[in-house]
Write a protein that holds these residues in place. Structure first.
Motif, PDB file in Angstrom:
ATOM      1  N   GLU A  60       3.871   1.262  -7.105  1.00 40.60           N
ATOM      2  CA  GLU A  60       2.905   0.166  -6.991  1.00 40.60           C
ATOM      3  C   GLU A  60       1.674   0.568  -6.198  1.00 40.60           C
ATOM      4  O   GLU A  60       0.543   0.296  -6.618  1.00 40.60           O
ATOM      5  CB  GLU A  60       3.581  -1.053  -6.357  1.00 40.60           C
ATOM      6  CG  GLU A  60       4.572  -1.731  -7.300  1.00 40.60           C
ATOM      7  CD  GLU A  60       5.400  -2.803  -6.605  1.00 40.60           C
ATOM      8  OE1 GLU A  60       5.185  -3.017  -5.376  1.00 40.60           O
ATOM      9  OE2 GLU A  60       6.254  -3.415  -7.266  1.00 40.60           O
ATOM     10  N   TYR A  61       1.864   1.252  -5.054  1.00 38.37           N
ATOM     11  CA  TYR A  61       0.665   1.602  -4.303  1.00 38.37           C
ATOM     12  C   TYR A  61      -0.075   2.788  -4.898  1.00 38.37           C
ATOM     13  O   TYR A  61      -1.289   2.929  -4.749  1.00 38.37           O
ATOM     14  CB  TYR A  61       0.932   1.747  -2.803  1.00 38.37           C
ATOM     15  CG  TYR A  61       1.728   2.918  -2.305  1.00 38.37           C
ATOM     16  CD1 TYR A  61       2.952   2.715  -1.677  1.00 38.37           C
ATOM     17  CD2 TYR A  61       1.239   4.225  -2.374  1.00 38.37           C
ATOM     18  CE1 TYR A  61       3.674   3.777  -1.173  1.00 38.37           C
ATOM     19  CE2 TYR A  61       1.962   5.293  -1.876  1.00 38.37           C
ATOM     20  CZ  TYR A  61       3.179   5.062  -1.278  1.00 38.37           C
ATOM     21  OH  TYR A  61       3.897   6.118  -0.771  1.00 38.37           O
ATOM     22  N   LYS A  65      14.291   0.914  -5.026  1.00 38.69           N
ATOM     23  CA  LYS A  65      13.308  -0.036  -4.486  1.00 38.69           C
ATOM     24  C   LYS A  65      12.135   0.707  -3.854  1.00 38.69           C
ATOM     25  O   LYS A  65      10.979   0.319  -4.005  1.00 38.69           O
ATOM     26  CB  LYS A  65      13.972  -0.953  -3.455  1.00 38.69           C
ATOM     27  CG  LYS A  65      14.941  -1.949  -4.060  1.00 38.69           C
ATOM     28  CD  LYS A  65      15.518  -2.868  -2.994  1.00 38.69           C
ATOM     29  CE  LYS A  65      16.486  -3.880  -3.617  1.00 38.69           C
ATOM     30  NZ  LYS A  65      17.080  -4.771  -2.578  1.00 38.69           N
ATOM     31  N   ARG A  66      12.445   1.780  -3.145  1.00 33.70           N
ATOM     32  CA  ARG A  66      11.386   2.578  -2.520  1.00 33.70           C
ATOM     33  C   ARG A  66      10.513   3.240  -3.583  1.00 33.70           C
ATOM     34  O   ARG A  66       9.293   3.257  -3.470  1.00 33.70           O
ATOM     35  CB  ARG A  66      12.016   3.647  -1.605  1.00 33.70           C
ATOM     36  CG  ARG A  66      11.035   4.652  -1.035  1.00 33.70           C
ATOM     37  CD  ARG A  66       9.965   4.004  -0.191  1.00 33.70           C
ATOM     38  NE  ARG A  66       9.003   4.992   0.279  1.00 33.70           N
ATOM     39  CZ  ARG A  66       7.830   4.695   0.845  1.00 33.70           C
ATOM     40  NH1 ARG A  66       7.496   3.423   1.014  1.00 33.70           N
ATOM     41  NH2 ARG A  66       7.018   5.647   1.237  1.00 33.70           N
ATOM     42  N   GLU A  67      11.151   3.773  -4.628  1.00 30.44           N
ATOM     43  CA  GLU A  67      10.382   4.412  -5.701  1.00 30.44           C
ATOM     44  C   GLU A  67       9.442   3.409  -6.366  1.00 30.44           C
ATOM     45  O   GLU A  67       8.304   3.746  -6.694  1.00 30.44           O
ATOM     46  CB  GLU A  67      11.326   5.034  -6.731  1.00 30.44           C
ATOM     47  CG  GLU A  67      12.014   6.298  -6.220  1.00 30.44           C
ATOM     48  CD  GLU A  67      12.821   7.004  -7.305  1.00 30.44           C
ATOM     49  OE1 GLU A  67      12.773   6.553  -8.477  1.00 30.44           O
ATOM     50  OE2 GLU A  67      13.499   7.992  -6.980  1.00 30.44           O
ATOM     51  N   ARG A  73      -6.225   3.135  -9.350  1.00 26.93           N
ATOM     52  CA  ARG A  73      -7.174   2.265 -10.065  1.00 26.93           C
ATOM     53  C   ARG A  73      -8.446   2.055  -9.262  1.00 26.93           C
ATOM     54  O   ARG A  73      -9.540   1.970  -9.828  1.00 26.93           O
ATOM     55  CB  ARG A  73      -6.504   0.922 -10.375  1.00 26.93           C
ATOM     56  CG  ARG A  73      -5.441   1.025 -11.471  1.00 26.93           C
ATOM     57  CD  ARG A  73      -4.536  -0.196 -11.508  1.00 26.93           C
ATOM     58  NE  ARG A  73      -3.438  -0.029 -12.461  1.00 26.93           N
ATOM     59  CZ  ARG A  73      -2.362  -0.796 -12.495  1.00 26.93           C
ATOM     60  NH1 ARG A  73      -2.217  -1.790 -11.609  1.00 26.93           N
ATOM     61  NH2 ARG A  73      -1.414  -0.584 -13.398  1.00 26.93           N
ATOM     62  N   ASN A  74      -8.306   1.969  -7.935  1.00 29.09           N
ATOM     63  CA  ASN A  74      -9.491   1.789  -7.086  1.00 29.09           C
ATOM     64  C   ASN A  74     -10.428   2.990  -7.132  1.00 29.09           C
ATOM     65  O   ASN A  74     -11.616   2.870  -6.840  1.00 29.09           O
ATOM     66  CB  ASN A  74      -9.063   1.531  -5.638  1.00 29.09           C
ATOM     67  CG  ASN A  74      -8.449   0.155  -5.449  1.00 29.09           C
ATOM     68  OD1 ASN A  74      -8.644  -0.736  -6.272  1.00 29.09           O
ATOM     69  ND2 ASN A  74      -7.702  -0.027  -4.379  1.00 29.09           N
TER      70      ASN A  74
END
Length: 341
Positions: free
Chosen positions: A55-56, A48-50, A62-63
């Motif tokens: 995701e971030y 879950k942490r990975e 992308r930003n």
């Protein structure tokens, strides 16, 4: 122009230096997290942490105009090294590995990271010595190796059961672990032998295949009637950097029927179909047309073909193999009907 390039290169060098310093800082923090996980008995891998990290990373990348493909290449390496520094071995064990194949090599590489004392032995002295020297371990003859080791790992195939039965009287008072993929017949045999010859037997199934330095991967532990120190063995594998699952033989065989038998059955069928269709459609260089997904599928096909004898052995030995293959074929036929054929 050359002076301008040199200035830009110096700027890149400064950025690289900052990246290295940040990577070092990140790994040190990961090591501290590993110490905490070890104290509270948590697995190294936190899926879950990975996923949250992925995701971030994707969002920030992308930003700033960084493509997802670069993130996809960086993160697996970063995760791998973060797990490696989280390994917190307790007391070193004397481990005897009987065997010198791909899985023996995989486990030897893992034990070399942790710093356990390891001896390699087996029927072929030359092969055992070669594996031992690769990781700076020691070769011993079988009797000496069994007398020396606390943990005895049977890195052998089920076809070696006659050999295992022959040497099992020498396992007395040892912790003995096999690594067979299918437990249908061998588990009960080894359980009976453990009661006859008074050794502590627990069956294991590394779920990662012949992978070097498999930190963060998963191993299944199946206690027998003679297993006396399950928590100690769970801790041993966790401190080696593996996630642990405790299972019964029945649950293990049913799960493996799905994730191994059924999956490999489809892969073998896909591989044969592709080869037939390449000839029928007269396509010489199919790789020129690989999509991203099929490229990954082809890698899996190659891995399966590299261990085909093991794959076929599992197909034959798993007690639920016929049932899952039957369901698999039925579902394909249903899909075909849904497509109007």
């Amino acid at each position: 122009m050359s002076s301008e390039i040199e200035e830009l290169r110096k700027e890149i060098e400064n950025i690289d230096k900052q990246l290295i310093e940040l990577l070092s800082k990140r790994l040190k923090i990961a090591a501290k997290i590993g110490e905490i996980k070890s104290k509270v008995g948590r697995d190294i891998t936190d899926e879950k942490r990975e996923q949250k990290v992925r995701e971030y990373w994707y969002t920030y990348a992308r930003n700033t105009g960084i493509p997802d493909s670069l993130v996809d290449n960086i993160l697996p390496i970063l995760f791998s090294y973060s797990k490696m520094v989280q390994i917190n071995p307790g007391k070193k064990k004397n481990i005897t590995i009987i065997g010198y194949g791909g899985m023996a090599r995989s486990l030897a590489s893992l034990f070399s990271l942790v710093g356990h004392n390891v001896v390699i032995t087996g029927r072929n002295k030359e092969k055992a010595e070669r594996l031992a020297s690769e990781f700076r371990f020691v070769y011993m003859d079988l009797d000496s190796a069994l007398n020396w080791g606390e943990y005895i790992i049977l890195a052998l195939s089920p076809s070696s059961m006659d050999y295992i039965i022959k040497i099992s009287p020498k396992f007395s008072n040892k912790v003995v672990m096999d690594i067979f993929s299918s437990k249908n017949e061998v588990f009960s045999q080894l359980e009976k032998l453990s009661e006859i010859y008074s050794f502590n037997y627990i069956s294991t199934h590394p779920l990662f295949g012949p992978l070097l330095y498999p930190v963060g991967e998963r191993i299944v532990l199946i206690p027998s009637k003679s297993t006396k120190n399950l928590e100690e063995i769970i801790t041993f594998w966790r401190e080696c950097g593996l996630n642990t699952t405790v299972s019964s033989v029945e649950e293990h065989e049913k799960a493996m029927a799905i994730v191994q038998v059924l999956a490999h059955f489809y892969i073998l069928g896909l591989d044969r179909s592709v080869e037939i269709l390449k000839k029928e459609f007269k396509i010489e260089n199919l790789s020129d047309f690989f999509t991203t997904n099929f490229r990954e599928i082809n890698k899996i096909i190659e891995k399966v073909n590299n261990i085909l004898p093991v794959i076929l052995e599992i197909q034959k030995s798993n007690p639920y193999a016929y049932k899952v293959r039957e369901i698999g074929v039925n579902e394909l036929q249903k899909i075909r009907k849904e497509l109007g054929e």
